[in-house]
Design an enzyme around this catalytic site. Structure first.
Site, PDB file in Angstrom:
ATOM      1  N   CYS A 131       0.836  -1.200   0.000  1.00  0.00           N
ATOM      2  CA  CYS A 131       0.000   0.000   0.000  1.00  0.00           C
ATOM      3  C   CYS A 131       0.871   1.249   0.000  1.00  0.00           C
ATOM      4  O   CYS A 131       1.755   1.393   0.841  1.00  0.00           O
ATOM      5  CB  CYS A 131      -0.899  -0.007   1.236  1.00  0.00           C
ATOM      6  SG  CYS A 131      -1.830   1.511   1.399  1.00  0.00           S
TER       7      CYS A 131
ATOM      8  N   CYS B 114     -11.243  -9.842  21.678  1.00  0.00           N
ATOM      9  CA  CYS B 114     -10.471  -9.060  20.712  1.00  0.00           C
ATOM     10  C   CYS B 114      -9.433  -8.199  21.433  1.00  0.00           C
ATOM     11  O   CYS B 114      -8.786  -7.369  20.819  1.00  0.00           O
ATOM     12  CB  CYS B 114     -11.400  -8.191  19.862  1.00  0.00           C
ATOM     13  SG  CYS B 114     -12.445  -7.122  20.847  1.00  0.00           S
TER      14      CYS B 114
ATOM     15  N   TYR C  64     -23.099 -11.059  24.447  1.00  0.00           N
ATOM     16  CA  TYR C  64     -22.536 -10.134  23.453  1.00  0.00           C
ATOM     17  C   TYR C  64     -22.689 -10.795  22.076  1.00  0.00           C
ATOM     18  O   TYR C  64     -21.725 -10.959  21.329  1.00  0.00           O
ATOM     19  CB  TYR C  64     -21.065  -9.827  23.725  1.00  0.00           C
ATOM     20  CG  TYR C  64     -20.768  -9.451  25.158  1.00  0.00           C
ATOM     21  CD1 TYR C  64     -20.782  -8.121  25.554  1.00  0.00           C
ATOM     22  CD2 TYR C  64     -20.477 -10.420  26.120  1.00  0.00           C
ATOM     23  CE1 TYR C  64     -20.515  -7.765  26.868  1.00  0.00           C
ATOM     24  CE2 TYR C  64     -20.216 -10.082  27.431  1.00  0.00           C
ATOM     25  CZ  TYR C  64     -20.230  -8.759  27.806  1.00  0.00           C
ATOM     26  OH  TYR C  64     -19.963  -8.415  29.104  1.00  0.00           O
TER      27      TYR C  64
ATOM     28  N   ASP D 150     -18.294 -12.920  24.115  1.00  0.00           N
ATOM     29  CA  ASP D 150     -17.490 -12.314  23.033  1.00  0.00           C
ATOM     30  C   ASP D 150     -17.610 -10.797  23.173  1.00  0.00           C
ATOM     31  O   ASP D 150     -18.209 -10.129  22.327  1.00  0.00           O
ATOM     32  CB  ASP D 150     -18.022 -12.808  21.679  1.00  0.00           C
ATOM     33  CG  ASP D 150     -17.190 -12.299  20.510  1.00  0.00           C
ATOM     34  OD1 ASP D 150     -16.144 -11.672  20.744  1.00  0.00           O
ATOM     35  OD2 ASP D 150     -17.605 -12.525  19.352  1.00  0.00           O
TER      36      ASP D 150
HETATM   37  N1  SAH Z   1     -20.479 -12.365  18.944  1.00  0.00           N
HETATM   38  C1  SAH Z   1     -20.794 -11.392  17.935  1.00  0.00           C
HETATM   39  C2  SAH Z   1     -20.527  -9.951  18.352  1.00  0.00           C
HETATM   40  C3  SAH Z   1     -19.237  -9.673  19.038  1.00  0.00           C
HETATM   41  S1  SAH Z   1     -18.774  -7.971  19.150  1.00  0.00           S
HETATM   42  C4  SAH Z   1     -20.057 -11.709  16.646  1.00  0.00           C
HETATM   43  O1  SAH Z   1     -19.081 -12.446  16.655  1.00  0.00           O
HETATM   44  O2  SAH Z   1     -20.458 -11.217  15.600  1.00  0.00           O
HETATM   45  C5  SAH Z   1     -19.363  -7.479  20.681  1.00  0.00           C
HETATM   46  C6  SAH Z   1     -20.846  -7.216  20.704  1.00  0.00           C
HETATM   47  O3  SAH Z   1     -21.184  -6.837  22.033  1.00  0.00           O
HETATM   48  C7  SAH Z   1     -21.325  -6.083  19.818  1.00  0.00           C
HETATM   49  O4  SAH Z   1     -22.399  -6.535  19.035  1.00  0.00           O
HETATM   50  C8  SAH Z   1     -21.804  -5.000  20.801  1.00  0.00           C
HETATM   51  O5  SAH Z   1     -22.906  -4.266  20.326  1.00  0.00           O
HETATM   52  C9  SAH Z   1     -22.180  -5.827  21.997  1.00  0.00           C
HETATM   53  N2  SAH Z   1     -22.127  -5.189  23.324  1.00  0.00           N
HETATM   54  C10 SAH Z   1     -21.313  -4.194  23.741  1.00  0.00           C
HETATM   55  N3  SAH Z   1     -21.483  -3.977  25.060  1.00  0.00           N
HETATM   56  C11 SAH Z   1     -22.423  -4.864  25.482  1.00  0.00           C
HETATM   57  C12 SAH Z   1     -23.018  -5.139  26.748  1.00  0.00           C
HETATM   58  N4  SAH Z   1     -22.670  -4.456  27.834  1.00  0.00           N
HETATM   59  N5  SAH Z   1     -23.919  -6.129  26.824  1.00  0.00           N
HETATM   60  C13 SAH Z   1     -24.284  -6.830  25.714  1.00  0.00           C
HETATM   61  N6  SAH Z   1     -23.764  -6.598  24.489  1.00  0.00           N
HETATM   62  C14 SAH Z   1     -22.841  -5.637  24.369  1.00  0.00           C
END
Ligand code: SAH
Length: 508
Positions: A81, A465, A349, A438
């Site tokens: 890049c 992550c 999550y 997650d």
């Molecule tokens: N497991 C899913 C999303 C992971 S990312 C996947 O792999 O696609 C983390 C997610 O947590 C996001 O969708 C975000 O909106 C949500 N999130 C953030 N804080 C949260 C909380 N306090 N309680 C529940 N969800 C939450």
């Protein structure tokens, strides 16, 4: 006021030094030492011998500018890049991919040891080999959010923020993203120029276009374009055309973007575009998306297929950006969950239900929890569309929904059970077989972790992550009666310093 004494430092600004780069910092800078004193050198890679000048020095460390690579490292590669160095997105594009993987795996390992307080030998005994990308590790991102700004001559530009700043580096074609991004951005910038539509200005808070979000379903080839704009005097904020009508809207949304029909017509000429929306963000913030969203053409979502399931994805919903690697990550999480068919699983999550629905096919019942309502709408639609009936989704914070459920407050709210089998199912959910989490980078809330411990699942699968918060949370779970049994890292973000991990914990 007492006079602030300056810390003694061995070097001052402008000093020129030569050194070997022996390590990489968590943000991807090269690290070298002179007589035990640490220097951070951006853009230097492990194995380089470099000439640097001190920019800022502290008692124990300094930041230095890379003036010259005297002898390049064997691991240094020419970044494909052209703006790799200026742009803040890819911190380690100049490092050989095998070495990138080694660096990332070590980062997680070291965080588990240093921040989690685990024994090094123990961590080495449970960590499995990192899952890297096999072939090309460019063009893997299905999503890009380009900020829109103005150059010195007053012309609209799009690109990426230079590392740690809010100055936009003009670049239409990010090599991590899909090729259609460039075409779409060119259309948007031409449109802005032609009709004198201003980019949003972060300092004055004036202007219209803030960001353009583009998402592509890698299996479906469907493309979503979402304009994030500032729109203060909305007199008639009606919703756009219906989900099924695939033609430009005649409704009163025209004041969102001047001459929007012309813009829409050009964008839908690009192969694959099935959804165009406008997101309103009137806040003076660096959060990209606002809460208000209007579909102005096509569907409210795009679809993509992952782990054999079709997922609907809305602009506001989280969806992993590297679908090829995400399948590998989820398959590892499914393996760690050890499902044989009748288990009760919580997926905290859960986003649009990607992990929940992948697991529902192999389990008795899955409960998903997610804070974004649109993502839960998607999760429920995804369950129906894929004929999955053994999944229940709750909107709310994991740290509130889980304790409420455990304390019996959720049943009365939703009157969820009125039959014996539902009562049995509910009891199983109070003490599930598996809890998957997650969370975003900040990790799990302590209320969530404490409730998980009270629920005593047989297994916990932690997808993360951010290995620093992962290490912190694992320590709490291990002290609460769990044994860390497996750990693996998976590279979802080649050329950047980011890395995903998945861990298995078993109740002792
Ligand atoms: N497991 C899913 C999303 C992971 S990312 C996947 O792999 O696609 C983390 C997610 O947590 C996001 O969708 C975000 O909106 C949500 N999130 C953030 N804080 C949260 C909380 N306090 N309680 C529940 N969800 C939450």
């Amino acid at each position: 006021m007492p006079k602030k004494t300056k810390e003694p430092t061995p070097y001052t600004k402008g000093d020129i030094l030569e050194l070997n780069i022996t390590d990489i910092s968590t943000d991807g800078s090269g690290i070298g030492k002179i007589d035990g004193y640490t220097l951070f050198v951006k853009d230097a890679v492990i194995g380089d011998f470099v000439k640097v000048s001190i920019m800022k020095s502290k008692k124990n460390y300094a930041y230095a500018h890379l003036d010259e690579i005297i002898k390049p490292s064997d691991f240094r590669i020419e970044p494909p890049c052209p703006v790799a160095r200026a742009c803040g997105g890819c911190q380690i594009q100049n490092l050989d991919y095998t070495k990138q993987l080694e660096f990332k795996n070590n980062k997680v390992r070291n965080n588990l040891i240093r921040l989690g307080g685990f024994d090094a030998e123990f961590i080495d005994s449970i960590m499995e080999p990192i899952i890297g990308m096999n072939d090309d590790h460019f063009r893997y991102r299905n999503k890009a959010q380009f900020p829109i700004g103005t150059d010195k001559n007053g012309n609209p530009i799009s690109g990426f923020y230079a590392g740690r700043t809010h100055a936009i580096i003009p670049v239409q074609d990010c090599l991590l993203g899909v090729e259609e991004n460039k075409e779409i951005l060119n259309i948007v910038l031409d449109h802005m120029k032609k009709y004198g539509i201003k980019a949003y200005d972060e300092t004055t808070g004036e202007g219209v276009f803030r960001h353009v979000l583009i998402r592509k379903g890698f299996t479906s080839k469907e493309i979503m374009v979402c304009f994030v704009i500032q729109h203060k005097n909305k007199n008639n904020p009606q919703k756009g055309n219906s989900r099924t009508e695939n033609k430009p809207s005649n409704n009163a949304v025209s004041d969102y973007i001047n001459h929007q029909e012309k813009l829409i017509n050009k964008i839908i000429a690009i192969n694959g575009v099935t959804s165009i929306s406008v997101n309103i963000n009137n806040e003076k913030t660096n959060v990209i998306l606002g809460n208000e969203i209007h579909t102005i053409w096509g569907t409210d979502y795009i679809t993509d297929r992952l782990c054999g399931i079709d997922f609907r994805i809305s602009p506001l919903s989280f969806y992993q950006v590297n679908p090829v690697q995400t399948e590998k990550l989820y398959n590892t999480a499914i393996e760690y969950a050890q499902l044989i068919g009748n288990e009760t699983v919580w997926d905290l999550y859960c986003g649009i239900g990607t992990i929940s629905l992948s697991m529902a096919k192999k389990a008795g019942h899955v409960y998903g929890v997610e804070v974004i309502p649109q993502a839960i709408d998607n999760a429920r639609e995804n369950a129906v569309n894929n004929h999955i009936e053994n999944a229940t989704f709750y909107v709310g914070k994991a740290e509130e929904v889980l304790p409420d459920f455990y304390e019996g407050k959720l049943i009365t709210k939703t009157s969820a059970y009125n039959s014996t089998s539902a009562e049995v199912q509910h009891r199983k959910a109070l003490h599930p077989d598996v809890i998957v989490v997650d969370p975003p980078r900040k990790g799990c809330d302590i209320n969530c972790l404490e409730t998980m411990l009270k629920m005593k699942p047989e297994r916990i699968v932690y997808v993360s992550c951010d290995s620093a918060t992962l290490a912190r949370d694992l320590r709490i779970l291990v002290d609460g009666g769990y044994k860390l049994t497996r750990a693996c890292t998976c590279d979802l973000f080649p050329n950047t310093v980011h890395i995903e991990s998945v861990c298995q914990l078993i109740r002792e």
